[in-house]
Design a protein around this motif. Structure first.
Motif, short mmCIF file in Angstrom:
data_model
loop_
_atom_site.label_atom_id
_atom_site.label_comp_id
_atom_site.label_asym_id
_atom_site.label_seq_id
_atom_site.Cartn_x
_atom_site.Cartn_y
_atom_site.Cartn_z
N GLY A 1 48.16 35.54 50.81
CA GLY A 1 47.64 35.23 49.68
C GLY A 1 46.36 34.16 49.71
O GLY A 1 46.00 33.72 48.78
N HIS A 2 45.97 34.15 50.98
CA HIS A 2 44.91 33.16 51.20
C HIS A 2 43.56 33.42 50.88
O HIS A 2 43.01 32.48 49.87
N ILE A 3 43.14 34.58 50.75
CA ILE A 3 42.01 35.18 50.05
C ILE A 3 42.05 34.81 48.32
O ILE A 3 41.25 34.40 47.70
N GLY A 4 43.25 35.48 48.08
CA GLY A 4 43.51 35.25 46.59
C GLY A 4 43.71 33.84 46.05
O GLY A 4 42.94 33.48 44.91
N SER A 5 44.06 32.87 46.82
CA SER A 5 44.17 31.39 46.39
C SER A 5 42.89 31.08 46.28
O SER A 5 42.40 30.16 45.41
N ALA A 6 42.10 31.27 47.35
CA ALA A 6 40.51 30.92 47.21
C ALA A 6 39.68 31.43 46.02
O ALA A 6 38.84 30.52 45.63
N TYR A 7 40.07 32.39 45.58
CA TYR A 7 39.33 33.04 44.33
C TYR A 7 40.23 32.95 42.94
O TYR A 7 39.64 33.33 42.03
N GLY A 8 41.46 32.16 43.11
CA GLY A 8 42.17 31.57 41.95
C GLY A 8 42.90 32.88 41.18
O GLY A 8 43.45 32.85 40.04
N VAL A 9 43.36 33.93 42.06
CA VAL A 9 43.93 34.92 41.54
C VAL A 9 45.34 35.11 42.17
O VAL A 9 46.17 36.07 41.65
N TYR A 10 45.51 34.32 43.05
CA TYR A 10 47.25 34.50 43.88
C TYR A 10 48.03 33.82 42.89
O TYR A 10 47.84 32.55 42.35
N ASP A 11 49.36 34.47 42.56
CA ASP A 11 50.42 34.02 41.95
C ASP A 11 51.43 33.65 42.94
O ASP A 11 52.19 34.52 43.39
N PRO A 12 51.63 32.25 43.53
CA PRO A 12 52.61 32.12 44.46
C PRO A 12 54.12 32.37 44.13
O PRO A 12 54.85 32.78 44.71
N ASP A 13 54.30 32.11 42.73
CA ASP A 13 55.74 32.49 42.47
C ASP A 13 56.12 34.16 42.39
O ASP A 13 57.22 34.26 42.63
N ALA A 14 55.05 34.76 41.97
CA ALA A 14 55.28 36.24 42.21
C ALA A 14 54.92 36.90 43.49
O ALA A 14 55.27 38.14 43.80
N GLY A 15 54.43 36.03 44.16
CA GLY A 15 53.92 36.45 45.65
C GLY A 15 52.85 37.82 45.67
O GLY A 15 52.68 38.72 46.43
N VAL A 16 51.85 37.84 44.43
CA VAL A 16 50.87 38.69 44.39
C VAL A 16 49.57 38.08 43.93
O VAL A 16 49.51 37.12 43.31
N ASN A 17 48.62 39.11 43.94
CA ASN A 17 47.19 38.65 43.55
C ASN A 17 47.18 39.52 42.06
O ASN A 17 47.64 40.68 42.11
N VAL A 18 46.88 38.60 41.25
CA VAL A 18 46.48 39.45 39.87
C VAL A 18 45.25 40.06 40.01
O VAL A 18 44.55 39.62 40.71
N SER B 1 44.84 43.26 48.21
CA SER B 1 46.07 43.01 47.66
C SER B 1 47.06 42.54 48.64
O SER B 1 46.67 42.37 49.83
N VAL B 2 48.10 41.87 48.22
CA VAL B 2 49.08 41.41 49.31
C VAL B 2 49.79 42.38 50.05
O VAL B 2 50.43 42.27 50.82
N ASP B 3 49.62 43.93 49.63
CA ASP B 3 50.10 44.78 50.03
C ASP B 3 49.38 45.20 51.70
O ASP B 3 48.28 44.73 51.84
N SER B 4 50.34 45.56 52.47
CA SER B 4 50.04 45.74 53.78
C SER B 4 48.99 47.05 53.92
O SER B 4 48.70 47.67 53.06
N GLN B 5 48.18 47.12 55.26
CA GLN B 5 47.18 48.05 55.42
C GLN B 5 47.99 49.68 55.35
O GLN B 5 47.42 50.23 54.85
N PHE B 6 49.19 49.46 55.76
CA PHE B 6 50.01 50.74 55.68
C PHE B 6 50.30 51.26 54.25
O PHE B 6 50.27 52.35 53.86
N VAL B 7 50.65 50.25 53.41
CA VAL B 7 50.79 50.61 51.91
C VAL B 7 49.58 50.98 51.32
O VAL B 7 49.52 52.09 50.42
N HIS B 8 48.50 50.45 51.76
CA HIS B 8 47.14 50.82 51.26
C HIS B 8 46.63 52.45 51.57
O HIS B 8 46.29 52.98 50.77
N LYS B 9 47.13 52.63 52.91
CA LYS B 9 46.92 53.96 53.27
C LYS B 9 47.74 55.04 52.70
O LYS B 9 47.30 55.87 52.12
#
Length: 131
Positions: A35-52, A2-10
């Motif tokens: 969002g580079h990886i999400g963009s490559a897979y077509g799941v990044y929403d740049p307006d919301a700044g998140v990967n769906v 996700s676009v969350d940091s490793q600290f949020v994940h932890k």
């Protein structure tokens, strides 16, 4: 991932996931802040700044074998993802000489693809047999 940091994940793993899965999840979570990886897979929403929510099954050769993209209100079923992974593994292990019908589970009937099966699947496999 996700676009969350490793600290949020932890924190999410320690305070949420570990209560649902004993010991937390058994794999690393990936931070995709830009969002580079999400963009490559077509799941990044740049307006919301998140990967769906997306699920991708990628084989050892790096080929996407299955994908599913869901909007946030709909949850996923982990057991179905694991079933599909086992099915892909079985097909790979047999070199494609055996394929798995709908809902296949390890130990259940497989199909042998070829011209003789075309138009005759119903003669060798019935989904009701697995109920």
């Amino acid at each position: 991932m996700s676009v969350d940091s490793q600290f949020v994940h932890k924190m999410w793993d320690e305070h949420e996931l570990s209560k649902m899965v004993q010991g937390g999840i058994p794999f690393p979570m990936v931070a995709d802040a830009a969002g580079h990886i999400g963009s490559a897979y077509g799941v990044y929403d740049p307006d919301a700044g998140v990967n769906v929510r997306g699920r991708f099954i990628i084989d050892p050769d790096g080929v996407i074998q299955a994908m599913e993209v869901l909007t946030p209100p709909v949850g996923r079923k982990v057991e179905e993802t694991l079933r599909q992974i086992r099915a892909f593994q079985h097909v790979r292990e047999t070199g494609g000489k055996e394929v798995t019908p709908s809902g296949w589970e390890p130990g259940k009937k497989v199909l042998k693809p070829g011209p003789d099966l075309v138009g005759r699947v119903w003669e060798v496999w019935n989904p009701k047999d697995d109920e």
